[in-house]
Structures are given as C-alpha cells and as structure tokens.
Write a protein that holds these residues in place. Sequence first.
Motif, PDB file in Angstrom:
ATOM      1  N   SER A 152       0.855  -1.180   0.000  1.00 59.14           N
ATOM      2  CA  SER A 152       0.000   0.000   0.000  1.00 59.14           C
ATOM      3  C   SER A 152       0.893   1.232   0.000  1.00 59.14           C
ATOM      4  N   VAL A 153       0.332   2.329  -0.499  1.00 61.40           N
ATOM      5  CA  VAL A 153       1.097   3.564  -0.565  1.00 61.40           C
ATOM      6  C   VAL A 153       0.148   4.728  -0.306  1.00 61.40           C
ATOM      7  N   SER A 154       0.618   5.736   0.377  1.00 63.18           N
ATOM      8  CA  SER A 154      -0.195   6.930   0.638  1.00 63.18           C
ATOM      9  C   SER A 154       0.403   8.117  -0.101  1.00 63.18           C
ATOM     10  N   VAL A 155      -0.490   9.062  -0.453  1.00 63.48           N
ATOM     11  CA  VAL A 155      -0.062  10.272  -1.142  1.00 63.48           C
ATOM     12  C   VAL A 155      -0.998  11.414  -0.748  1.00 63.48           C
ATOM     13  N   ARG A 156      -0.449  12.590  -0.550  1.00 65.12           N
ATOM     14  CA  ARG A 156      -1.237  13.770  -0.188  1.00 65.12           C
ATOM     15  C   ARG A 156      -1.530  14.574  -1.461  1.00 65.12           C
ATOM     16  N   ALA A 157      -2.734  15.186  -1.454  1.00 63.85           N
ATOM     17  CA  ALA A 157      -3.128  15.997  -2.616  1.00 63.85           C
ATOM     18  C   ALA A 157      -3.988  17.171  -2.141  1.00 63.85           C
ATOM     19  N   ARG A 158      -3.874  18.281  -2.839  1.00 60.32           N
ATOM     20  CA  ARG A 158      -4.752  19.427  -2.587  1.00 60.32           C
ATOM     21  C   ARG A 158      -5.774  19.469  -3.712  1.00 60.32           C
ATOM     22  N   ILE A 159      -7.051  19.349  -3.326  1.00 61.14           N
ATOM     23  CA  ILE A 159      -8.149  19.251  -4.283  1.00 61.14           C
ATOM     24  C   ILE A 159      -8.928  20.561  -4.284  1.00 61.14           C
ATOM     25  N   GLU A 160      -9.087  21.141  -5.466  1.00 62.65           N
ATOM     26  CA  GLU A 160      -9.913  22.343  -5.632  1.00 62.65           C
ATOM     27  C   GLU A 160     -11.122  21.950  -6.485  1.00 62.65           C
ATOM     28  N   TYR A 161     -12.317  22.319  -6.032  1.00 64.94           N
ATOM     29  CA  TYR A 161     -13.550  21.837  -6.670  1.00 64.94           C
ATOM     30  C   TYR A 161     -14.652  22.881  -6.496  1.00 64.94           C
ATOM     31  N   THR A 197      -7.263  19.392   1.652  1.00 65.76           N
ATOM     32  CA  THR A 197      -6.083  18.526   1.502  1.00 65.76           C
ATOM     33  C   THR A 197      -6.487  17.135   1.956  1.00 65.76           C
ATOM     34  N   THR A 198      -6.264  16.172   1.090  1.00 67.93           N
ATOM     35  CA  THR A 198      -6.709  14.804   1.343  1.00 67.93           C
ATOM     36  C   THR A 198      -5.536  13.838   1.222  1.00 67.93           C
ATOM     37  N   SER A 199      -5.542  12.825   2.077  1.00 67.99           N
ATOM     38  CA  SER A 199      -4.553  11.746   1.987  1.00 67.99           C
ATOM     39  C   SER A 199      -5.238  10.533   1.390  1.00 67.99           C
ATOM     40  N   TYR A 200      -4.699  10.025   0.313  1.00 67.14           N
ATOM     41  CA  TYR A 200      -5.250   8.856  -0.366  1.00 67.14           C
ATOM     42  C   TYR A 200      -4.310   7.666  -0.134  1.00 67.14           C
ATOM     43  N   ARG A 201      -4.906   6.527   0.142  1.00 68.41           N
ATOM     44  CA  ARG A 201      -4.112   5.307   0.288  1.00 68.41           C
ATOM     45  C   ARG A 201      -4.540   4.335  -0.810  1.00 68.41           C
ATOM     46  N   LEU A 202      -3.563   3.810  -1.523  1.00 69.44           N
ATOM     47  CA  LEU A 202      -3.799   2.909  -2.639  1.00 69.44           C
ATOM     48  C   LEU A 202      -3.157   1.559  -2.358  1.00 69.44           C
ATOM     49  N   ARG A 203      -3.755   0.523  -2.925  1.00 68.31           N
ATOM     50  CA  ARG A 203      -3.184  -0.819  -2.826  1.00 68.31           C
ATOM     51  C   ARG A 203      -2.873  -1.336  -4.219  1.00 68.31           C
ATOM     52  N   TYR A 204      -1.841  -2.205  -4.270  1.00 70.89           N
ATOM     53  CA  TYR A 204      -1.428  -2.769  -5.559  1.00 70.89           C
ATOM     54  C   TYR A 204      -2.069  -4.143  -5.713  1.00 70.89           C
ATOM     55  N   GLU A 205      -2.986  -4.257  -6.665  1.00 73.22           N
ATOM     56  CA  GLU A 205      -3.676  -5.523  -6.904  1.00 73.22           C
ATOM     57  C   GLU A 205      -3.868  -5.724  -8.389  1.00 73.22           C
ATOM     58  N   ASN A 206      -3.641  -6.977  -8.802  1.00 72.75           N
ATOM     59  CA  ASN A 206      -3.860  -7.347 -10.203  1.00 72.75           C
ATOM     60  C   ASN A 206      -3.097  -6.436 -11.160  1.00 72.75           C
ATOM     61  N   GLY A 207      -1.916  -6.056 -10.755  1.00 76.62           N
ATOM     62  CA  GLY A 207      -1.051  -5.296 -11.647  1.00 76.62           C
ATOM     63  C   GLY A 207      -1.333  -3.816 -11.730  1.00 76.62           C
ATOM     64  N   GLU A 208      -2.203  -3.278 -10.860  1.00 75.14           N
ATOM     65  CA  GLU A 208      -2.463  -1.847 -10.899  1.00 75.14           C
ATOM     66  C   GLU A 208      -2.783  -1.316  -9.509  1.00 75.14           C
ATOM     67  N   TRP A 209      -2.684   0.002  -9.380  1.00 75.36           N
ATOM     68  CA  TRP A 209      -2.952   0.667  -8.106  1.00 75.36           C
ATOM     69  C   TRP A 209      -4.406   1.108  -8.037  1.00 75.36           C
ATOM     70  N   ALA A 210      -5.033   0.895  -6.867  1.00 74.41           N
ATOM     71  CA  ALA A 210      -6.436   1.285  -6.690  1.00 74.41           C
ATOM     72  C   ALA A 210      -6.598   1.923  -5.316  1.00 74.41           C
ATOM     73  N   VAL A 211      -7.421   2.990  -5.245  1.00 72.82           N
ATOM     74  CA  VAL A 211      -7.650   3.691  -3.986  1.00 72.82           C
ATOM     75  C   VAL A 211      -8.604   2.876  -3.113  1.00 72.82           C
ATOM     76  N   PHE A 212      -8.200   2.670  -1.843  1.00 76.09           N
ATOM     77  CA  PHE A 212      -9.082   1.946  -0.945  1.00 76.09           C
ATOM     78  C   PHE A 212      -9.375   2.741   0.331  1.00 76.09           C
ATOM     79  N   GLU A 213      -8.741   3.894   0.478  1.00 75.77           N
ATOM     80  CA  GLU A 213      -8.997   4.672   1.681  1.00 75.77           C
ATOM     81  C   GLU A 213      -8.637   6.127   1.404  1.00 75.77           C
TER      82      GLU A 213
END
Length: 429
Positions: A365-374, A395-411
């Motif tokens: 799993s990997v986390s990344v921070r992002a600033r979202i404007e909407y 500002t949101t922290s997204y956590r992704l998991r590596y499954e089936n050869g690609e990254w997907a957000v799960f949290e």
Amino acid sequence: MTSKNKIRLGAAAFAVIAAAGLYFLGGYLADGQRLIERFESSIDKKQPDKLLKLLSAPEGAVDRTTAEAIVDHLGEDADAKQAVLSRLKTEIARLEEDSEQSFAADGESAFVYAHKKEKKRWLIYDDYELELRTYKVPVTTNFGGARILLDGEEAGIAGVDGSTLQLGPLLPGKYAIKAMYEGKYTTLENEVQAKLFPIGSAVEPVEVPLRGEYVDVFSNNGFARIFINGEDIGLAVGDGQRIGPITADGSNTISVEADYPWGTTKSEERPIDGKRVEFELTALTDETKEQIVDAAHAFVSSWYEAFRERDAERLRRVHPGRKADLAGHFADMVAGDEHYIGQLRKATFDRDSLRLEQLGASDYSVSVRARIEYEEAYYYGAFDFRPETEAGEQTTSYRLRYENGEWAVFEWSEADNEALSANVKVYDR
C-alpha cells in the motif's frame, strides 16, 4: 749409550709426552665451563649451526630451526641471556661436585640445562651436554569449536566454555599459533606469535582472541533479503535474527535487496564496522510514482462524475470494497431523491509525500497527499430549486493498494493543510 738405546729412550719419552697431551686434551674437551663458553660464543656470533652441535633433547632430535630461535631470542634479550648463562654455570659447578646430580626435573632451570652424559669421554672424563626441555603449552580462545593451528598445521579443536587446549610437547622456540572459527556467515581468525623460552617450569598460557560481533539489521522493508559479501544468506530483515558471529572491522560487507512487482531494489553495500546497521530502501521508482499519482487522480476525477450520476460504476481505480460502499450511498441518494452537481477544478499531488508500506510478502500500500480544488452543491428533486455551486478546497490523503497489476484507492481521509513540497504534479480541469 748405544744409538738403539737412545732411540728407545726417545720413543718412551715421546709416548709419555703424547699420553700427557692426550690426557689434558681430553680434560679440555670434556670441561663443563668450556661448554658454556662455546654456548655463549655461538649466541654472540649468531652461529646456530655451532649451537645445534651442543644441543640435545630427551624426546626427539633438535633441528636447526630450534637453534636459530634460541640464537635470536638470547641475542636480542641480554637479561634472558645472562639468566640462562648464570644457571648453566651453576649447574655445571654442581654437577662437577656431585656426579649423581640431575637438573632434568629442576623447576628453577631454564629451557636449556646442563646434563652429565652417562658415558665418560675416553672412559676417563666426566662429559657434559646441553639438553632442551619440552613443554605442554595451554592455548585458549573465546570461541568454542575454533580450530587451533600450530605453524600452519592443525593441532586441535578449542573446547567450549573457555576450556584449554594443550599443545605439545614442544621444544623451546618461536611458534605461530592461529585460531580459526568457521561461522555461518564468515570465518574469524587470528594469529599470535608465541615465544617459548621460559626460565623455570611455568609456561604462560597463550590466548588467541577472536573478534566476532553479532549485528542487528533494520530496514523500512521487513521482507528485504540480507546479503553478506554479496551472498544471499537466506534471512530477511523481518526475521529479526542477529547476524553473526562476523568480523566487524570493515573487511566484510552487508546489503539488503527487495523484490517488488515493478522491479527489484537493492541497497548500497556497506562495510560492517559496528553492531547495528540500517537501510532505507528506495522502493518506488520515478515511473512507479507517476503510475500511483495517475491512479489517484483517475479516482478523484471520477468521483465527481459518479456522484453526479449516482452510479458507482463510474468510479475508476477504486478498490472493490470501497466501490460497494459508495454504491450503497448512491442507492440512498436515489431513494431520497438527493442530487449532486459539481466538478473537479484542480488536483495537485505531492510526489514527495509518497510512502510505501508492505503489508505482506506481496501486499503493498502507498499513501499520497493531494490538494483538491472543486465546486459542488447538493439539492433534492422534490424542490424546484437548483443551487449555485460553491468553490471549495481541501487537503486529502489517499491510500492505494497494488492488486492485479495496478494501483487502486481503498482509503481516503482529510489531511492537515501543511504546505505541499515543490515536487508536485498538477492536473487542471
């Protein structure tokens, strides 16, 4: 007197003179003090071959190496030389006084002592020689099971719990005594030069210490494999096993290596010079970081479309579990006639905030921070009212998991508004 009688008289006189000469010669050759003088002369003139002719040993022959060692030792140590000479002179004097005297078991004698030969010289004179003692030499080392080598030849195995190995019997001399411990990861060895020239019966134990440490290895990846001197030792960092014994003087190296679906990462190779070593593996390549950021953006941008359509199938790069949660939320919105209008205006992802965590042998799993404007607004269809969207930022922290050869957000969760780094990737609408 006739010529014949004169010849007989001359021959008799010559025989008497010759016999007297031989008598005195025999006494001279057998003189004990002269033996000591010859011993001292061979030392002073550095003549091991002459010394060798003076030496004998109760057990076995004496070779030139032993004579050389004695010449070197006494030639370099004047005090030791005088101590040996003093004892030898005293011993000779006592032997001349007491024909039954023996110094073979005398604890005060040096490594070489005076000895009366059993046979007389020419059946008349007491004759003397210099004999060498032999010794049992106790050897200790701090690693039980270490091989002990004497001048390059294996002499025995060191016992456990500091027990002593007895070498010998050895003649006086200089000896190279080495201890070698063949461990699982490396071989410990040390050699000491032992000088065996005791004055008296006591022999000092020879200690051959081995320097071996046990090293603790740490890394940000517990599944990383450990390499010693470039060889995989079959242990992972997470096993928590201390590595050793191993020499920690910089002569051995250590590194770690980890396999990821996107490639293998290996640390630098470091010399082992302490009891602890830490590695920070750079697991994410620049290409992988871009893939993660792109996957996170794909999820964020599809979020607004999914809410507008109230359809979880519109979500991209989302973990199946989170997709099911949002599908339930959208069903509630439909049931309540709740609607959403909104869109993503700008997303800024901080590449330096990426943090990888390995949850299992193949679970990442990997986390990344992002600033979202909407901009967005909610309303209910039962009311004839369409609100204007309002701009927002978070500002949101997204956590992704590596499954089936690609990254997907799960949290995802709101993060603090701490400034992003300069290493960002910006997605504009």
